[in-house]
Structures are given as structure tokens and as C-alpha cells.
Scaffold this active site. Structure first.
Site, PDB file in Angstrom:
ATOM      1  N   ASN A   1     -34.951  40.969  -6.548  1.00 28.87           N
ATOM      2  CA  ASN A   1     -34.716  40.261  -7.804  1.00 28.87           C
ATOM      3  C   ASN A   1     -35.020  38.770  -7.659  1.00 28.87           C
ATOM      4  OD1 ASN A   1     -34.036  42.177  -9.707  1.00 28.87           O
ATOM      5  ND2 ASN A   1     -31.880  42.184  -9.170  1.00 28.87           N
TER       6      ASN A   1
ATOM      7  N   GLU B   1     -27.165  48.562  -8.223  1.00 25.39           N
ATOM      8  CA  GLU B   1     -28.159  49.237  -7.384  1.00 25.39           C
ATOM      9  C   GLU B   1     -27.536  50.358  -6.572  1.00 25.39           C
ATOM     10  OE1 GLU B   1     -27.026  45.373  -5.181  1.00 25.39           O
ATOM     11  OE2 GLU B   1     -27.086  46.127  -7.227  1.00 25.39           O
TER      12      GLU B   1
ATOM     13  N   ASP C   1     -26.980  53.018  -1.787  1.00 25.72           N
ATOM     14  CA  ASP C   1     -27.154  51.661  -2.277  1.00 25.72           C
ATOM     15  C   ASP C   1     -28.474  51.115  -1.729  1.00 25.72           C
ATOM     16  OD1 ASP C   1     -25.168  49.297  -3.361  1.00 25.72           O
ATOM     17  OD2 ASP C   1     -26.579  48.544  -1.876  1.00 25.72           O
ATOM     18  N   ILE C   2     -29.244  50.450  -2.579  1.00 27.28           N
ATOM     19  CA  ILE C   2     -30.511  49.857  -2.135  1.00 27.28           C
ATOM     20  C   ILE C   2     -30.190  48.669  -1.228  1.00 27.28           C
ATOM     21  CG2 ILE C   2     -32.691  48.785  -2.827  1.00 27.28           C
ATOM     22  CD1 ILE C   2     -32.285  50.088  -5.612  1.00 27.28           C
TER      23      ILE C   2
ATOM     24  N   ASP D   1     -35.985  45.920 -11.878  1.00 23.46           N
ATOM     25  CA  ASP D   1     -35.755  47.094 -12.737  1.00 23.46           C
ATOM     26  C   ASP D   1     -36.729  48.216 -12.413  1.00 23.46           C
ATOM     27  OD1 ASP D   1     -33.689  45.843 -13.994  1.00 23.46           O
ATOM     28  OD2 ASP D   1     -34.718  45.521 -15.905  1.00 23.46           O
TER      29      ASP D   1
END
Length: 178
Positions: free
Chosen positions: A49, A84, A41-42, A58
Site C-alpha cells: 500500500n 488483509e 494474513d498477507i 486492493d
């Protein structure tokens, strides 16, 4: 191909992943080999964002997808699990090798020169990862995903930018590369 691919990232999608993992587990049972599943996971994705907007978010997802795909083996399957979050199926892989592979991915993500310089100014890009191993940690697809996800959340809670797995002596193993 859109039935099996995620449009944004070009990685396999969740439905195809679940299906492939089912088949892989059946094969592993017959041939008696282990499969490692890594969920990634980021870290703090919402921040990118919020600060830069969804187009840059994106772009970050796309670039990280490429990094993940290039840092795993031919036989591994890299997937966009959702949002993500990513998954990698690693057949014929034990816990130690999966942790090493996870560290390699995290390292490459950390070192990657992102095409938008603003991204690293918001915050250096890092991933957290969790590893679970079939059949040791779980006997079914859902259980394996669950275990890997639990380890991912442990990585998040213990400071992010690391890969965690359950150790056989019930202790947990978190490793930080770099």
C-alpha cells in the site's frame, strides 16, 4: 448478496463466517467430526500500500482471494475476515490435513504470477497462517478464532511465510512449505 459477500474480494464476509462457523460447530458436535479453522494474513501488506498505493493494494487482495478460493476444497469456506486477513473453515479436517492444506495455499500464493509486475518487485508475496482444530483446541466459535489467531501470530513471529498450529503435546508446530 452483499449481506454475505465482501464487495472487494468476492469472498464471504466476517458476519456470514461467524454465523456459518456457529452452525458448523453445532453440526460437528452432533455428528462427532472435527473442524479446522485456518486464519491467514498477507505478510507486510502495508508495504505494498505504501509503495504502490491503495488501488494496487486492493488488486493484490483480490488476486490473493482468488488464489485462496481456488486452492481449497468445495466444502471449505473461504472468507475475508477483515483488512488483509482471511479465514478458511475446513469441515471434516484434522490438524495434519489442515497444515497440509495451509501449506498448499501458501505455496500457490508464493508461485502466483501477479498481474501487476510491480507487486513482486516491492517484495515477493507471502502469507502467514495459523490453524486451530475443534473440538481439540477450542469449544466455542470465539475460542476457535482466538486459537487460530494466536497460531497466526506465532507464524508471523517465527519468520512469516509459514503455517503454525498447536501440537497435542503442547509443543508448537510450524511448517514452511516450498
Amino acid at each position: 448478496s452483499s449481506a454475505i459477500m465482501d464487495d472487494l474480494t468476492g469472498l464471504y464476509n466476517r458476519a456470514y463466517f461467524i454465523n456459518s462457523l456457529e452452525l458448523e460447530i453445532k453440526r460437528a458436535v452432533r455428528q462427532k467430526y472435527t473442524i479446522a479453522l485456518t486464519m491467514m494474513d498477507i505478510d507486510d501488506f502495508k508495504l505494498y500500500n505504501d509503495r504502490l498505493g491503495h488501488l494496487d493494494g486492493d488488486m493484490l487482495l483480490r488476486e490473493i482471494s482468488q488464489v485462496i478460493r481456488l486452492s481449497v476444497r468445495e466444502v471449505d469456506m473461504a472468507v475475508r475476515y477483515g483488512g488483509e486477513e482471511f479465514a478458511v473453515i475446513m469441515p471434516y479436517t484434522d490438524r495434519d490435513d489442515a497444515l497440509k492444506a495451509g501449506e498448499r495455499v501458501l505455496d500457490m500464493v508464493r508461485k502466483h504470477p501477479y498481474s501487476n509486475g510491480m507487486i513482486s518487485r516491492v517484495k515477493p508475496v507471502t502469507l502467514s497462517a495459523g490453524v486451530a482444530v475443534f473440538p481439540e483446541d477450542a469449544k466455542s466459535v470465539n475460542e476457535l478464532i482466538c486459537r487460530a489467531d494466536e497460531m497466526l501470530y506465532r507464524a508471523k513471529r517465527s519468520g512469516k511465510d509459514r503455517v503454525c498450529s498447536r501440537h497435542t503435546d503442547k509443543e508448537n508446530l510450524c511448517r514452511r512449505a516450498g
